[in-house]
Each structure stands twice: as C-alpha cells, then as structure tokens.
Enzyme design. Structure first.
Site, PDB file in Angstrom:
ATOM      1  N   GLN A   1      22.449 -24.323  64.952  1.00 21.19           N
ATOM      2  CA  GLN A   1      21.938 -25.694  64.810  1.00 21.19           C
ATOM      3  C   GLN A   1      22.965 -26.688  65.340  1.00 21.19           C
ATOM      4  OE1 GLN A   1      22.133 -26.914  60.787  1.00 21.19           O
ATOM      5  NE2 GLN A   1      20.692 -28.603  60.976  1.00 21.19           N
ATOM      6  N   GLY A   2      22.670 -27.317  66.469  1.00 17.78           N
ATOM      7  CA  GLY A   2      23.612 -28.256  67.089  1.00 17.78           C
ATOM      8  C   GLY A   2      23.242 -29.694  66.761  1.00 17.78           C
TER       9      GLY A   2
ATOM     10  N   GLU B   1      27.337 -36.206  48.030  1.00 17.18           N
ATOM     11  CA  GLU B   1      27.121 -37.659  47.914  1.00 17.18           C
ATOM     12  C   GLU B   1      25.820 -38.053  48.614  1.00 17.18           C
ATOM     13  OE1 GLU B   1      29.962 -36.268  49.033  1.00 17.18           O
ATOM     14  OE2 GLU B   1      31.307 -36.695  47.356  1.00 17.18           O
TER      15      GLU B   1
ATOM     16  N   GLU C   1      16.271 -26.876  55.747  1.00 16.09           N
ATOM     17  CA  GLU C   1      17.653 -26.461  55.483  1.00 16.09           C
ATOM     18  C   GLU C   1      17.939 -26.556  53.983  1.00 16.09           C
ATOM     19  OE1 GLU C   1      20.719 -28.808  57.449  1.00 16.09           O
ATOM     20  OE2 GLU C   1      22.075 -27.099  57.373  1.00 16.09           O
TER      21      GLU C   1
ATOM     22  N   SER D   1      25.556 -31.844  64.246  1.00 17.34           N
ATOM     23  CA  SER D   1      26.756 -32.645  63.967  1.00 17.34           C
ATOM     24  C   SER D   1      27.631 -32.814  65.199  1.00 17.34           C
ATOM     25  CB  SER D   1      27.600 -31.975  62.878  1.00 17.34           C
ATOM     26  OG  SER D   1      26.821 -31.760  61.738  1.00 17.34           O
TER      27      SER D   1
END
Ligand SMILES: Cc1cc2nc3c(=O)[nH]c(=O)nc-3n(C[C@H](O)[C@H](O)[C@H](O)COP(=O)(O)OP(=O)(O)OC[C@H]3O[C@@H](n4cnc5c(N)ncnc54)[C@H](O)[C@@H]3O)c2cc1C
Length: 383
Positions: A127-128, A366, A245, A130
């Site tokens: 999974q590209g 968070e 995810e 970030s």
C-alpha cells in the site's frame, strides 16, 4: 434483543471440516527468530495451502477465485484459526485491503486479473499511501501522476511501505491535478512493482527487521487500464481502502488477539508463573478485552453485510487491538523477567518491540480517536 450465537447444522458441518483440516495442516513451527526470507517463504507456502483447500477469500465472489460463502463462515474460520494457533497468510495487505478495494471499485477485467493470484499468494500486494510529508494528513501527498494519453508518468516518493520489497502490486495514491480541495484531483493506480524506474530501499525497524521500505518513482509508466475507480476520484477509493484496513483487517487482528492471549497463558504456565495471582489477573483482564474486541468485530461484520464496506466504527477494532497488543506483550516481558530481553525470548522480544508500531501504523491512536469522536459519536470537529 437477544443475539443467537448458535451455529446452524451447515455451519457446524463447516466448522468441523475446518477444524479437522487445520489440525492436520496448520504449521507447528513458531516463527521465533527466523530470518525475513524464511518467514516470507513459510507464510507464502502456508497461504497457498490454505487457498488450495478453499479457505482464502471465503466471502469473495466465486468467479474470481473466492468461495462465495457467508461472513458467518469467515468468522467460523477465524475462530478455528485461534484454536489451532495457526499463523496468518503472507498477503495480509492484499487480503485485507487490496482484494476488497478491487471488488468494490474495480471493473470485471480488473477483478479477473488481480484477484486469483492475490488469493493464491502468487502476487503479494503493498500500500503506497504515506509520504515523508503526508501521513495522518494523507491529502498532503505530492507524488505526481502526469497524464500522457494512454498512460501516466509517476514521479515521487512513498515511505513506510510494508512488504514493498516482495510485492508485485502497489496500491498507489498520486496527485493528478492540483485542486482547491487537496482531496480532489488524486488518482488511485495499481502499479506493477517490476516496472522500470522503481527503486525500493528497505528501512530497518526497532525489531532489527526491514519489514517496510521507501519507494522512489522516477518516470514510471502506468497504463490507464490500471486506474482503480475514476481518474481524479482517488480519494473515495483510498477511503474504502482505509475502512477495510481498520475494519476487515481489524477483524483479523481481533482474532489474533485471542491467539496472543492464549500463548501468553501458555508462557506463564511454562515459566511456573501460572499460580501467581497478579499474573493471573493480568492475563484474565487481557482475555476479557480480547473477547470484547472480537464481539466488536461482529458489529463490524454486520456493517459489511449491510453495505459491503466496513463503517468508521471499524476504527474501534484497530484502536483497541493496538493498545491491547502493547499491554499483552508488556505482560509477556514481565512474566519472563529480564531473560525475555536476551536471546529471542521465545519470540516475545520480537513481538514486544514490533508492538510499538501498532499505535502508529494504519492510523495513529490520536487520529482514530478523532474519527470515532467526530464520525461515530458526532462530536464537534477538532479542526
Ligand atoms: C510498521 C508500520 C507500517 C506501515 N505500513 C505502511 C504501508 O504499508 N503503507 C503506507 O502507506 N503507510 C504505512 N505506514 C505509515 C503510517 O500509515 C503512518 O506512519 C501514519 O499514518 C502516521 O503518519 P506519520 O508517520 O507521517 O506521522 P504524523 O502524521 O506526522 O503524526 C505525528 C504525530 O502527530 C499526531 N497527529 C497528527 N495529526 C493529528 C491530529 N489531527 N490530531 C491529533 N494528533 C495528530 C499523530 O498521532 C502522531 O503522534 C506504516 C507505519 C508503520 C509504523
């Protein structure tokens, strides 16, 4: 309303069949201190065996290599994996996100092309999303996809890409156009990792393994047949990916939590700490939380059954699992004492170190709390 947890006669039959198969086939070797390549080969072989027996893609359409069975059957299978202490298949990202997103947004040709080899572990997915300047705020991504008629030319960099060093396909989110709203103008591409112009550089983690990577794209040609969804409409496809995810993958993690807690109880017994009331209380508490997690997983399944896509409440699974997993691995280190930190600590040293990343990967705690506050509980937006 009462919830009926009893299995139907057909479900009982399926459970017995799965139980017998796992008893005969689940690998007994624990992964412990093996090197990365051995680990990958073992997990790839294990997924292939599961696939041949009809236990991978249990709910996926039959015409694309799945089994077309119910979500209940998937849950039964997950429960039996816990009992058998069976390891996960290799293609976690493909099975948890790649396949579901192709099923949701792909054309029939794409489903035919991508799903069968993903199921058999012949082709691994990564999974590209970030980038160095786009993590929690994914819409800040800068990798460019330039329209060149029948193909795109991709330039840029991704980071933290799990399994990129062994993957055949990358789910790449890239910017096709600059728009006022940074979520507009993104295009979701399935990129062949063997294309010229791609360089994968491993990044070593706290565990000492290089499980994730940087990927550099230099003038990489991607045919337009590899767009998933609409050109410029990549944000919606990316959101489906993230919901899976945290939801679909979250359900698998809920299963894993029960395996971890039962391994932890075995460890306490083995080390003669099973009678220690403080240790017993801790493990009992983990066990209760792992069970609560699994029951929350059933809620996520209900959402998938209704809409085909997990809801934002899937974030509960990821959030609860990551924090519980950190506590469980801390207990494992306490139970073993300082000896856990030397040698391979029966594999727990690795798990303890690896768990530190759990509250960062797939959305930080968070960020997940913000999602739950705003989208599930309807509280005012934080910004
Ligand atoms: C083991 C591992 C595997 C990974 N695998 C992949 C992969 O396969 N593919 C992929 O694309 N990415 C992957 N990632 C990247 C992961 O998705 C990001 O690390 C994550 O989204 C956080 O982004 P960041 O690292 O840029 O941190 P930042 O977004 O810069 O966050 C830094 C800190 O600020 C806090 N923060 C940020 N925004 C907010 C906000 N709005 N409110 C409150 N706090 C905030 C965060 O919680 C965090 O504590 C992986 C990461 C890890 C650790």
């Amino acid at each position: 309303m009462d919830v009926d947890f009893e299995l139907s006669p057909q479900e009982t039959e399926f459970r017995d069949e799965v139980r017998a198969w796992l008893k005969a086939n689940a690998p007994k070797d624990q992964d412990g201190d093996v090197d990365m390549q051995t680990f990958i080969d073992r997990r790839r072989g294990w997924q292939r065996r599961m696939f041949e027996a009809g236990y991978v893609g249990i709910t996926w359409p039959k015409e694309f290599g799945g089994q077309g069975r119910s979500f209940m059957d998937q849950l039964i299978f997950n429960d039996e994996m816990i009992l058998a202490h069976a390891p996960e298949p290799i293609n976690v990202i493909g099975l948890g996100m790649g396949g579901p997103v192709v099923i949701a947004h792909g054309t029939d040709e794409q489903k035919e092309r991508y799903l069968p080899p993903l199921l058999s572990a012949e082709e691994i997915w990564c999974q590209g999303f970030s980038e160095p300047n786009a993590g929690s705020d994914l819409s800040g991504l800068q990798t460019r996809a330039e329209d060149r008629g029948d193909h795109y030319l991709v330039n840029g960099q991704k980071v933290w890409t799990t399994l990129a060093h062994v993957a055949k396909w990358c789910m790449l989110l890239a910017r096709e156009r600059k728009e006022t709203n940074p979520r507009d103008g993104l295009t979701y591409l399935l990129v062949d990792m063997e294309s010229p112009g791609i360089e994968v550089r491993p990044l070593v983690q706290i565990t000492g393994d290089a499980e994730f990577n940087e990927i550099f794209f230099k003038d990489v040609k991607v045919p337009k047949s590899q767009i998933l969804g609409q050109a410029g409409g990549g944000w919606a496809v990316a959101m489906t990916t993230l919901l899976h995810e945290r939801g679909t993958l979250g359900l698998a993690l809920a299963t894993r939590a029960q395996i971890t807690v039962s391994n932890l109880a075995d460890r306490a017994r083995k080390l003669g700490r099973g009678d220690d009331p403080l240790v017993r209380q801790k493990i009992a508490q983990h066990s209760i939380e792992a069970r609560a997690l699994q029951l929350n997983g059933y809620r996520a399944v209900t959402a998938v059954k209704r809409t085909g896509i997990p809801g934002p409440e899937g974030s509960i699974l990821k959030l609860m699992w990551s924090e519980l997993n950190q506590r469980m691995t801390e207990t494992a280190m306490e139970v073993g004492g300082p000896a856990s930190q030397v040698g391979d600590g029966d594999g727990w040293k690795y798990q303890f170190l690896r768990a530190r990343a759990n509250t960062i990967e797939a959305g930080t705690s968070e960020v997940l709390r913000n999602i739950l506050a705003e989208r599930v509980l309807g509280l005012p937006r934080s910004r």
